[in-house]
Design a protein around this motif. Structure first.
Motif, PDB file in Angstrom:
ATOM      1  N   ASP A 100       4.719  10.989  -2.765  1.00 38.12           N
ATOM      2  CA  ASP A 100       5.831  11.951  -2.835  1.00 38.12           C
ATOM      3  C   ASP A 100       5.580  13.216  -2.027  1.00 38.12           C
ATOM      4  N   THR A 101       4.548  13.216  -1.165  1.00 31.10           N
ATOM      5  CA  THR A 101       4.331  14.341  -0.261  1.00 31.10           C
ATOM      6  C   THR A 101       5.351  14.263   0.867  1.00 31.10           C
ATOM      7  N   LEU A 102       5.952  15.401   1.188  1.00 32.89           N
ATOM      8  CA  LEU A 102       6.885  15.506   2.302  1.00 32.89           C
ATOM      9  C   LEU A 102       6.127  16.053   3.499  1.00 32.89           C
ATOM     10  N   PHE A 103       6.180  15.350   4.631  1.00 32.37           N
ATOM     11  CA  PHE A 103       5.594  15.880   5.858  1.00 32.37           C
ATOM     12  C   PHE A 103       6.587  15.726   6.984  1.00 32.37           C
ATOM     13  N   THR A 104       6.393  16.482   8.061  1.00 32.69           N
ATOM     14  CA  THR A 104       7.379  16.561   9.120  1.00 32.69           C
ATOM     15  C   THR A 104       6.763  16.220  10.468  1.00 32.69           C
ATOM     16  N   LEU A 105       7.470  15.365  11.219  1.00 31.41           N
ATOM     17  CA  LEU A 105       7.105  15.022  12.591  1.00 31.41           C
ATOM     18  C   LEU A 105       8.225  15.560  13.465  1.00 31.41           C
ATOM     19  N   GLY A 106       7.947  16.592  14.248  1.00 33.70           N
ATOM     20  CA  GLY A 106       9.013  17.202  15.034  1.00 33.70           C
ATOM     21  C   GLY A 106      10.073  17.738  14.091  1.00 33.70           C
ATOM     22  N   ALA A 107      11.310  17.218  14.209  1.00 33.12           N
ATOM     23  CA  ALA A 107      12.402  17.635  13.329  1.00 33.12           C
ATOM     24  C   ALA A 107      12.733  16.564  12.295  1.00 33.12           C
ATOM     25  N   CYS A 127       0.826  -1.216   0.000  1.00 29.69           N
ATOM     26  CA  CYS A 127       0.000   0.000   0.000  1.00 29.69           C
ATOM     27  C   CYS A 127       0.851   1.251   0.000  1.00 29.69           C
ATOM     28  N   GLY A 128       2.128   1.113  -0.229  1.00 30.39           N
ATOM     29  CA  GLY A 128       3.022   2.251  -0.173  1.00 30.39           C
ATOM     30  C   GLY A 128       3.952   2.121   1.015  1.00 30.39           C
ATOM     31  N   SER A 129       4.750   3.160   1.223  1.00 31.25           N
ATOM     32  CA  SER A 129       5.707   3.131   2.320  1.00 31.25           C
ATOM     33  C   SER A 129       6.066   4.544   2.732  1.00 31.25           C
ATOM     34  N   LEU A 130       6.736   4.651   3.878  1.00 34.61           N
ATOM     35  CA  LEU A 130       7.234   5.917   4.383  1.00 34.61           C
ATOM     36  C   LEU A 130       8.750   5.876   4.315  1.00 34.61           C
ATOM     37  N   LEU A 131       9.366   6.887   3.723  1.00 38.53           N
ATOM     38  CA  LEU A 131      10.816   7.006   3.662  1.00 38.53           C
ATOM     39  C   LEU A 131      11.218   8.031   4.710  1.00 38.53           C
ATOM     40  N   ILE A 156       9.548  13.014   6.491  1.00 38.72           N
ATOM     41  CA  ILE A 156       9.130  11.727   5.937  1.00 38.72           C
ATOM     42  C   ILE A 156       8.502  11.977   4.572  1.00 38.72           C
ATOM     43  N   ILE A 157       8.815  11.105   3.610  1.00 32.02           N
ATOM     44  CA  ILE A 157       8.226  11.187   2.276  1.00 32.02           C
ATOM     45  C   ILE A 157       7.313   9.983   2.103  1.00 32.02           C
ATOM     46  N   LEU A 158       6.071  10.230   1.697  1.00 35.50           N
ATOM     47  CA  LEU A 158       5.125   9.156   1.412  1.00 35.50           C
ATOM     48  C   LEU A 158       5.416   8.620   0.024  1.00 35.50           C
ATOM     49  N   LYS A 159       5.670   7.321  -0.063  1.00 38.10           N
ATOM     50  CA  LYS A 159       5.898   6.659  -1.346  1.00 38.10           C
ATOM     51  C   LYS A 159       4.674   5.802  -1.639  1.00 38.10           C
ATOM     52  N   GLY A 160       4.080   5.967  -2.805  1.00 37.59           N
ATOM     53  CA  GLY A 160       2.894   5.199  -3.178  1.00 37.59           C
ATOM     54  C   GLY A 160       3.238   3.770  -3.560  1.00 37.59           C
ATOM     55  N   ALA A 161       2.212   2.936  -3.636  1.00 39.56           N
ATOM     56  CA  ALA A 161       2.395   1.546  -4.051  1.00 39.56           C
ATOM     57  C   ALA A 161       2.589   1.503  -5.555  1.00 39.56           C
ATOM     58  N   GLU A 162       3.366   0.539  -6.010  1.00 39.11           N
ATOM     59  CA  GLU A 162       3.559   0.349  -7.453  1.00 39.11           C
ATOM     60  C   GLU A 162       2.403  -0.492  -7.950  1.00 39.11           C
ATOM     61  N   GLU A 163       1.392   0.134  -8.542  1.00 37.75           N
ATOM     62  CA  GLU A 163       0.209  -0.611  -8.987  1.00 37.75           C
ATOM     63  C   GLU A 163       0.296  -0.907 -10.461  1.00 37.75           C
ATOM     64  N   TYR A 202       2.918  16.121  20.774  1.00 43.30           N
ATOM     65  CA  TYR A 202       3.331  17.326  21.506  1.00 43.30           C
ATOM     66  C   TYR A 202       3.891  18.398  20.583  1.00 43.30           C
ATOM     67  N   THR A 203       4.546  17.983  19.480  1.00 43.60           N
ATOM     68  CA  THR A 203       5.189  18.973  18.613  1.00 43.60           C
ATOM     69  C   THR A 203       4.467  19.198  17.296  1.00 43.60           C
ATOM     70  N   GLY A 204       3.453  18.401  16.996  1.00 48.53           N
ATOM     71  CA  GLY A 204       2.656  18.616  15.803  1.00 48.53           C
ATOM     72  C   GLY A 204       3.162  17.878  14.579  1.00 48.53           C
ATOM     73  N   THR A 205       2.275  17.794  13.589  1.00 48.53           N
ATOM     74  CA  THR A 205       2.570  17.203  12.292  1.00 48.53           C
ATOM     75  C   THR A 205       2.386  18.301  11.254  1.00 48.53           C
ATOM     76  N   PHE A 206       3.401  18.499  10.397  1.00 44.70           N
ATOM     77  CA  PHE A 206       3.391  19.584   9.425  1.00 44.70           C
ATOM     78  C   PHE A 206       3.333  19.029   8.008  1.00 44.70           C
ATOM     79  N   VAL A 207       2.466  19.621   7.177  1.00 45.32           N
ATOM     80  CA  VAL A 207       2.389  19.315   5.753  1.00 45.32           C
ATOM     81  C   VAL A 207       2.448  20.650   5.029  1.00 45.32           C
ATOM     82  N   ASP A 208       3.361  20.781   4.060  1.00 48.29           N
ATOM     83  CA  ASP A 208       3.540  22.045   3.326  1.00 48.29           C
ATOM     84  C   ASP A 208       3.758  23.216   4.275  1.00 48.29           C
ATOM     85  N   ASN A 209       4.563  22.997   5.309  1.00 48.26           N
ATOM     86  CA  ASN A 209       4.900  24.020   6.319  1.00 48.26           C
ATOM     87  C   ASN A 209       3.698  24.536   7.098  1.00 48.26           C
ATOM     88  N   GLU A 210       2.598  23.789   7.094  1.00 50.41           N
ATOM     89  CA  GLU A 210       1.418  24.146   7.887  1.00 50.41           C
ATOM     90  C   GLU A 210       1.159  23.035   8.885  1.00 50.41           C
TER      91      GLU A 210
END
Length: 174
Positions: free
Chosen positions: A157-164, A64-68, A167-174, A136-144
């Protein structure tokens, strides 16, 4: 290179798995706590039996994809697989019940930091929904920062941030 974790203190021991064949047993002594333990190279027979006893779970085991995870230069590349349904993402700690744990020394990442829900839309394409844990520190997507109850659909391929930690979301190869 392969890493094994000491069952007593969680310290890592790194070794070159290409030097050994499947089925071979290796004995290690932990440099931190001097615990002696053994592993067997190859596929676990227990894992195969568990799959046989729960064939309905094979639908949920489809890729179903992966997190890098991109934290810093001190860690090996970490790719965390995702499954259908709720994927609780957080820091690895012994006893943590999160099903998508990664190793980090980042103190701003919680044990249950965020949740990625994987399901299918009306066209049967995979859909990824991100929400904060709450952390405690929030989850950020597109600096929001995501609000307490906010859910956001993210694309591969969305980049999101947990603390410092990024993580890049990698989709499944369908």
């Amino acid at each position: 290179m392969k890493r094994v974790r000491c069952p007593k203190c969680d310290a890592y021991i790194t070794f070159d798995e290409t030097q050994y064949s499947d089925g071979q047993s290796l004995v290690f002594v932990c440099p931190e706590c001097n615990k002696q333990f053994a592993i067997r190279i190859g596929v676990s027979k227990l894992h195969n039996r568990q799959k046989e006893t729960h064939p309905e779970d094979e639908m949920h085991d489809a890729p179903c994809g992966s997190l890098l995870v991109i934290e810093n230069v001190f860690h090996f590349k970490q790719v965390i697989p995702l499954k259908m349904g709720r994927n609780v993402v957080g820091k690895y700690m012994k006893g943590n019940k999160a099903n998508c744990q990664f190793e980090t020394r980042d103190p701003s990442v919680d044990m249950h930091h965020c949740i990625i829900t994987v399901d299918r839309d009306k066209q049967q394409r995979l859909r990824y929904t991100l929400q904060d844990g709450p952390s405690y520190t929030g989850t950020f997507v597109d600096n929001e920062i995501l609000g307490d109850r906010e859910r956001r659909i993210i694309e591969p391929d969305t980049l999101f941030t947990l603390g410092a930690t990024s993580i890049i979301l990698k989709g499944a190869e369908e």
